[in-house]
Write a protein that holds these residues in place. Structure first.
Motif, PDB file in Angstrom:
ATOM      1  N   UNK A  59       6.602   3.724   1.301  1.00 23.36           N
ATOM      2  CA  UNK A  59       5.848   4.968   1.176  1.00 23.36           C
ATOM      3  C   UNK A  59       6.172   5.580  -0.182  1.00 23.36           C
ATOM      4  N   UNK A  60       5.180   6.152  -0.836  1.00 21.18           N
ATOM      5  CA  UNK A  60       5.428   6.765  -2.132  1.00 21.18           C
ATOM      6  C   UNK A  60       4.448   7.878  -2.426  1.00 21.18           C
ATOM      7  N   UNK A  86       2.019   2.356   0.867  1.00 21.57           N
ATOM      8  CA  UNK A  86       1.163   3.504   1.185  1.00 21.57           C
ATOM      9  C   UNK A  86       1.534   4.679   0.292  1.00 21.57           C
ATOM     10  N   UNK A  87       0.530   5.221  -0.379  1.00 20.09           N
ATOM     11  CA  UNK A  87       0.739   6.350  -1.282  1.00 20.09           C
ATOM     12  C   UNK A  87       0.106   7.605  -0.708  1.00 20.09           C
ATOM     13  N   UNK A  88       0.795   8.712  -0.916  1.00 21.71           N
ATOM     14  CA  UNK A  88       0.339  10.009  -0.402  1.00 21.71           C
ATOM     15  C   UNK A  88       0.434  11.039  -1.511  1.00 21.71           C
ATOM     16  N   UNK A  89      -0.229  12.155  -1.309  1.00 25.30           N
ATOM     17  CA  UNK A  89      -0.195  13.240  -2.298  1.00 25.30           C
ATOM     18  C   UNK A  89       1.237  13.744  -2.428  1.00 25.30           C
ATOM     19  N   UNK A  90       1.695  13.850  -3.669  1.00 29.23           N
ATOM     20  CA  UNK A  90       3.025  14.385  -3.908  1.00 29.23           C
ATOM     21  C   UNK A  90       3.773  13.593  -4.952  1.00 29.23           C
ATOM     22  N   UNK A  91       4.938  14.113  -5.287  1.00 24.97           N
ATOM     23  CA  UNK A  91       5.788  13.480  -6.278  1.00 24.97           C
ATOM     24  C   UNK A  91       6.914  12.710  -5.618  1.00 24.97           C
TER      25      UNK A  91
END
Length: 121
Positions: A59-60, A86-91
């Motif tokens: 996850x990133x 899997x990428x999500x909104x955020x840093x």
């Protein structure tokens, strides 16, 4: 850098709440743990061991300048059963205010791991 400077840098990346910067007593308790974590990270050396036989869920954050997607993708080589990254909104510290889809995905991984092999779903 001293503890305060490190804390300021971590706060800039979202790794610490900025309010803690005004609490030297809290920083004194927290920063030895942070430094130990950084030492562990810096001491990692690939072992040459074969990839793990278990799944590896990656996850990133889409906006992570510390571990961009190409860096995260390299983790897939450490498992014989890698899952899609899997990428999500955020840093880098995307868990501080997580995307609801991220929470759902992690919960799904936990449920699947809990019931894997038991026949219960």
């Amino acid at each position: 850098m001293d503890d305060y400077q490190l804390a300021v840098r971590l706060a800039r990346y979202g790794g610490l709440p900025t309010e803690i910067l005004d609490r030297p007593d809290w920083l004194a308790l927290l920063m030895p743990i942070v430094r130990d974590d950084l030492r562990i990270f810096q001491s990692f050396r690939p072992s040459g061991e074969p990839p793990l036989p278990c799944p590896l869920h990656i996850f990133g954050g889409c906006d992570d300048s510390l571990a961009p997607p190409d860096t995260l993708a390299a983790w897939q080589t450490h498992s014989l059963q890698p899952h899609d990254m899997r990428l999500y909104h955020g840093g880098h510290f995307l868990f501080r205010s997580p995307d609801p889809a991220l929470v759902t995905a992690i919960a799904r991984v936990a449920v699947d791991a809990t019931f894997q092999g038991s026949g219960i779903r």
